[in-house]
Design a protein around this motif. Structure first.
Motif, short mmCIF file in Angstrom:
data_model
loop_
_atom_site.label_atom_id
_atom_site.label_comp_id
_atom_site.label_asym_id
_atom_site.label_seq_id
_atom_site.Cartn_x
_atom_site.Cartn_y
_atom_site.Cartn_z
N ARG A 342 -28.10 -45.53 69.47
CA ARG A 342 -29.18 -44.84 68.74
C ARG A 342 -28.64 -44.19 67.47
N LEU A 343 -27.34 -43.91 67.43
CA LEU A 343 -26.76 -43.34 66.22
C LEU A 343 -26.45 -44.40 65.19
N LEU A 344 -26.24 -45.63 65.64
CA LEU A 344 -25.79 -46.70 64.74
C LEU A 344 -26.93 -47.43 64.07
N HIS A 345 -28.13 -47.31 64.61
CA HIS A 345 -29.25 -48.11 64.12
C HIS A 345 -30.44 -47.23 63.79
N ARG A 346 -31.26 -47.72 62.87
CA ARG A 346 -32.53 -47.07 62.59
C ARG A 346 -33.39 -47.12 63.86
N GLN A 347 -34.12 -46.03 64.13
CA GLN A 347 -34.93 -45.94 65.33
C GLN A 347 -36.37 -45.56 64.98
N ILE A 348 -37.30 -45.93 65.86
CA ILE A 348 -38.69 -45.53 65.69
C ILE A 348 -38.77 -44.00 65.74
N ASP A 349 -39.48 -43.40 64.80
CA ASP A 349 -39.70 -41.96 64.82
C ASP A 349 -40.40 -41.59 66.13
N ILE A 350 -39.81 -40.64 66.87
CA ILE A 350 -40.35 -40.32 68.20
C ILE A 350 -41.76 -39.74 68.13
N ASP A 351 -42.14 -39.18 66.98
CA ASP A 351 -43.46 -38.59 66.86
C ASP A 351 -44.50 -39.57 66.28
N ALA A 352 -44.06 -40.78 65.94
CA ALA A 352 -44.96 -41.74 65.29
C ALA A 352 -45.88 -42.39 66.32
N PRO A 353 -47.16 -42.53 66.02
CA PRO A 353 -48.06 -43.28 66.91
C PRO A 353 -47.69 -44.75 66.89
N ARG A 354 -47.88 -45.42 68.01
CA ARG A 354 -47.52 -46.84 68.07
C ARG A 354 -48.57 -47.62 68.85
N THR A 355 -48.90 -48.80 68.31
CA THR A 355 -49.80 -49.73 68.97
C THR A 355 -48.99 -50.96 69.34
N VAL A 356 -48.81 -51.20 70.64
CA VAL A 356 -47.96 -52.29 71.10
C VAL A 356 -48.75 -53.60 71.09
N LEU A 357 -48.22 -54.59 70.36
CA LEU A 357 -48.84 -55.91 70.31
C LEU A 357 -48.28 -56.84 71.38
N ALA A 358 -46.99 -56.70 71.67
CA ALA A 358 -46.34 -57.58 72.64
C ALA A 358 -45.05 -56.91 73.08
N ARG A 359 -44.53 -57.39 74.20
CA ARG A 359 -43.24 -56.90 74.70
C ARG A 359 -42.34 -58.08 75.02
N GLY A 360 -41.07 -57.92 74.71
CA GLY A 360 -40.11 -58.97 74.98
C GLY A 360 -38.79 -58.37 75.43
N VAL A 361 -37.73 -59.11 75.23
CA VAL A 361 -36.39 -58.67 75.62
C VAL A 361 -35.80 -57.83 74.49
N ALA A 362 -35.28 -56.66 74.84
CA ALA A 362 -34.61 -55.80 73.85
C ALA A 362 -33.24 -56.42 73.56
N GLN A 479 -36.50 -43.52 61.72
CA GLN A 479 -35.48 -42.53 61.38
C GLN A 479 -34.18 -43.24 61.08
N GLU A 480 -33.47 -42.78 60.05
CA GLU A 480 -32.23 -43.41 59.64
C GLU A 480 -31.09 -43.06 60.59
N PRO A 481 -30.10 -43.95 60.74
CA PRO A 481 -28.94 -43.65 61.59
C PRO A 481 -28.08 -42.55 60.96
N MET A 482 -27.31 -41.86 61.80
CA MET A 482 -26.47 -40.78 61.33
C MET A 482 -25.09 -40.88 61.99
N LEU A 483 -24.07 -41.14 61.18
CA LEU A 483 -22.69 -41.17 61.67
C LEU A 483 -21.95 -39.99 61.05
N ASP A 484 -21.87 -38.89 61.80
CA ASP A 484 -21.32 -37.66 61.26
C ASP A 484 -19.98 -37.34 61.90
N ASP A 485 -19.51 -36.11 61.69
CA ASP A 485 -18.20 -35.71 62.22
C ASP A 485 -18.16 -35.78 63.74
#
Length: 847
Positions: A342-362, A479-485
């Motif tokens: 989750r730190l290395l990759h951009r993630q969906i904003d946890i507060d953002a509304p989402r409409t799921v169209l389909a589900r597959g393999v992560a 949300q953008e990834p964050m690689l900090d100290d």
């Protein structure tokens, strides 16, 4: 103190155990030992709660007699063994009845008494007795609410605190045993027989006159983990009302936006800061504290591990370790390896509304948004226009790699966690969802048809979440990834702790640069075929494939030689001092050829050959099962010019890198080996090329030759193969496929059913099958080492980034694992976990 088998008063010396009474009960005891102002509390253990659920009530008269004061009001909270397992919500003000209402009316006023009584009747009716909510929401006075209760239940509202408490305890105990609750906690890793404890606590009212109220406080930012007083306080309130009504609550610290507790009650605010500091030091954790203030006096009702996002979680444990509160080894163990993704990759904003169209393999973590494109050329065109796009295919092939490089994310109708799309996407750090259920992709029509019949076309916007496998409608905020100290500290501490190597699968200089930035131990797999998909090189590669004989093939390869040499020179220079393992060409040659009409026409024009001839040659090269056909070492034996060119490119690059001062000892890996004789034939030719380059350049160099063990026969015959090899690197993607007789690209269609039915405990392409495939690894390693004790043994499939697989490899004595660059941090932390836990287990056995 009263201590019976059925319940225990929580005192500093009481026999309270987290595994018997739950974590909340144990935490409350620790708060009491710290001499914090905790209201009188009693703990009910797991077995007693089970009895309550079965109809056997505890001695309530004795329990209630432990609480004094007027009126006698209690709360009940759940106390599971692990907070993540959840539990029924708290019930407050048990004991509210006509007598308590009258007493509170005299002391606090009618308005406060009515509010408390009304709230309790509603809570008791809805949460305990499971009555419909609507009629009680319409009732605005205690009398009206009691009337609704009595109409619904056909009996009076209970006045005896014993009857009320019995009903509450039964409801909470039975809720824990319910099917839904059981499934939810099992999804969090709870065993089927996980127990629930309950804590009964004297109510600390925040409804009194003067400065009275309730609030919640924590001392770090839940998003970043940076020290910061966070929370709210509300006057004349109870429980967590301050969080539920932030518009009416006060800030805790001074704030330009409104009044604060720090200004209103500076002494209490300072006391809260002291509580937080003491909890951090004594409980060795950042806690969220629930408190009340009764006429200026502070009471601490509860303290739980403060909620946090992934970045904050890493920051908190590293800060605790830096301050000497916990050892570094414990800090590492507190972070789940998957958290680092989750730190290395951009993630969906946890507060953002989402409409799921389909589900597959992560298939590859991270989130990406963009417009739909259906072929690699359009993805590259979108990149040139600086437009975000999602490449959608039925399934990807090597010919799609250029488009994957250009796209922001990849979505496929078919495939699983080790399909072509998944493997390449993870290597690129590209979000990817494969095997999307109910999705139908038409490359010809450039449409995606969803399970509900809705059709999306080229240019429509979607978002994919490769961490959850969801396909979402529109452009969802990320949300953008964050690689900090803190992240860098975890990586450094992992390196200090682990005793198994972690290398990267890197095919390009960009991959290798990223891997080196993560502090990798070298390159464990460089797949040379990916170097041929650049448009200029692909044409030459296709000329080589269409060559009439060895001499024509060698002429085309002569043009590819300098390109490969330059690639290897860059890799060797960048990775100076670290091993670089280069796999010779593996895929069947037809994968370099177009499969669609326009592509075939373009190839015929580029080769200046009749279209019919090109079509005939492409058709002739097709195989019934190409993954088991003319690929890997079979290419090197049937068309030795290919491997000879690659070997010369490797050795000439070695000479060039050595000339620039780099430290280089290349490793050459032969793919898809099944027999010792295959290795012998290839080794003889590679040795001859090495001798020729040494003679031509006047430079001495060494190299190591090894094999990729990805067939069951190679694992079984590893002893004789080891006679010719410096290393055995187990390619568990293909080894799993061949051991199971499963196509890794098609298994996603039915794998969930197999796992749900218990045929396999996990998807073997996602989690290494230690019983079947693992036995082949153990056999191969043991037989190889029996013949050659100094042989290097490694795992270089996608399982190399799986914590379970890393733990297995360490126990098996493997020298290193190799995984895609973006999985290196996860693998390093998992390797540290395996080492620390393994060392602790060894120390335990010795003692």
């Amino acid at each position: 103190m009263l201590d019976t088998p059925r319940f225990t008063e929580i005192t500093p010396t009481a026999d309270i155990k987290g595994e018997r009474h739950g974590k909340r009960a144990k935490c409350l005891q620790r708060l009491i030992r710290m001499e914090l102002p905790v209201p009188h509390t009693v703990a009910i253990p797991f077995d007693a709660v089970r009895d309550i659920a079965g109809g056997k009530m505890i001695d309530l008269s004795t329990l209630i007699s432990l609480f004094d004061g007027e009126p006698r009001l209690l709360s009940v909270r759940s106390s599971s063994e692990t907070p993540d397992w959840g539990g029924p919500g708290a019930v407050l003000n048990i004991g509210m009845n006509d007598h308590a209402h009258a007493w509170l009316s005299n002391t606090l006023g009618d308005a406060v008494a009515d509010k408390l009584y009304l709230r309790f009747i509603r809570s008791f009716a809805i949460e305990v007795m499971r009555l419909d909510e609507a009629p009680f929401e319409a009732a605005t006075t205690p009398a009206a609410a009691r009337a609704v209760f009595e109409e619904e239940m056909e009996e009076p509202f209970p006045q005896d605190i014993r009857d009320q408490l019995a009903a509450v305890l039964r409801a909470m105990a039975r809720a824990w045993e319910g099917t839904s609750a059981r499934l939810l906690r099992q999804a969090q890793g709870a065993p089927a027989d996980a127990g629930l404890g309950l804590v009964v606590q004297r109510m600390a009212q925040g409804m009194g006159p003067g400065q009275s109220g309730s609030g919640v406080v924590q001392f770090v930012d839940p998003a970043t983990g940076v020290p910061q007083v966070t929370g709210r306080y509300m006057g004349q309130a109870m429980g967590r009302e301050a969080l539920r009504a932030p518009d009416r609550a006060l800030y805790l610290t001074r704030d330009a936006r409104g009044p604060s507790l720090e200004e209103l009650l500076p002494e209490v605010y300072a006391e809260l800061l002291d509580v937080g500091a003491r909890c951090r030091a004594r409980l060795r954790e950042e806690m969220q504290v629930e408190f009340t203030i009764d006429q200026g006096r502070l009471a601490v009702l509860d303290a739980v591990r403060c909620p946090r996002e992934a970045r904050a979680g890493v920051a908190i444990v590293t800060a605790l370790a830096r301050d000497g509160i916990i050892p570094r080894s414990e800090a590492l163990l507190r972070i789940a390896p998957a958290t680092l993704s989750r730190l290395l990759h951009r993630q969906i904003d946890i507060d953002a509304p989402r409409t799921v169209l389909a589900r597959g393999v992560a298939a590859s973590p991270g989130a990406a948004s963009g417009r739909l494109v259906f072929d690699p050329a359009e993805a590259q065109a979108a990149l040139s226009r600086d437009e975000a796009c999602i490449l959608v295919r039925r399934e990807t092939s090597p010919d799609d790699v250029r488009g994957m490089h250009a796209a922001d994310g990849v979505l496929t109708e078919r495939g699983g966690t080790t399909s072509h799309a998944a493997v390449i996407a993870r290597g690129l750090g590209l979000p990817c969802v494969t095997g999307a259920t109910g999705l139908r992709v038409s490359g010809k029509d450039r449409t995606v048809t969803l399970a509900d019949g809705r059709v999306l076309g080229e240019g429509d916007n979607i978002t994919i979440d490769g961490s959850s496998g969801e396909v979402l409608d529109g452009l969802v905020p990320t949300q953008e990834p964050m690689l900090d100290d803190a992240f860098r500290d975890i990586m450094a501490w992992s390196d200090q702790a682990r005793d198994i190597g972690v290398r990267a699968n890197a095919d390009t200089v960009a991959d290798a640069t990223l891997a080196r930035g993560f502090g990798v131990d070298g390159i464990g797999l460089c797949r040379t075929e990916h170097m041929f998909f650049d448009p200029a090189r692909l044409t030459v590669m296709r000329e080589m494939i269409f060559a009439e004989g060895p001499s024509d093939r060698a002429a085309a390869l002569e043009r590819l030689l300098p390109m490969q040499r330059d690639d290897f020179t860059e890799l060797f220079t960048l990775m100076s001092g670290l091993p670089v393992c280069i796999r010779l060409l593996d895929p069947p040659l037809h994968e370099f050829l177009p499969s669609e009409g326009q592509g075939i026409s373009d190839l015929a024009a580029a080769l200046d050959r009749p279209l019919s001839e090109v079509k005939t040659r492409i058709a002739a090269m097709q195989e019934y099962n190409p993954m088991l056909g003319m690929r890997g070492v079979r290419l090197g034996i049937a068309m030795p010019e290919i491997y000879e060119m690659q070997a010369r490119a490797i050795f000439e690059a070695t000479v060039a890198a050595l000339g620039e001062g780099s430290v280089v000892t290349p490793e050459i890996m032969i793919p898809l080996v099944t027999a010792r004789r295959e290795v012998e034939l290839v080794k003889r030719r590679i040795d001859a090329i090495a001798a020729a380059v040494r003679e031509e350049s006047g430079t001495e160099f060494d190299y190591r030759l090894g094999v990729m063990v990805e067939t069951p026969r190679a694992a079984l015959r590893a002893g004789e193969i080891a006679e010719m090899a410096h290393f055995l690197s187990f390619g568990t993607n293909d080894l799993t496929q061949m051991t199971y007789g499963l196509s890794r690209d098609d298994a996603g269609r039915f794998m969930s059913a197999y796992v749900n039915e218990g045929v396999y405990p996990e998807d073997p392409f996602g989690t290494l099958d230690v019983d079947g495939v693992g036995e082949l690894l153990l056999l191969g390693a043991a037989r190889g080492r029996a013949v050659r004790p100094d042989i290097t043994v490694a795992l270089c499939g996608e399982h190399g980034g799986s914590p379970e697989s890393i733990a297995f490899c360490r126990l098996a004595g493997f020298d290193y694992v190799s995984c895609s660059p973006f999985r290196v941090p996860v693998a390093k932390l998992a390797a540290a976990h395996a080492t620390i836990l393994g060392s602790d287990a060894a120390d335990s056995r010795r003692s």
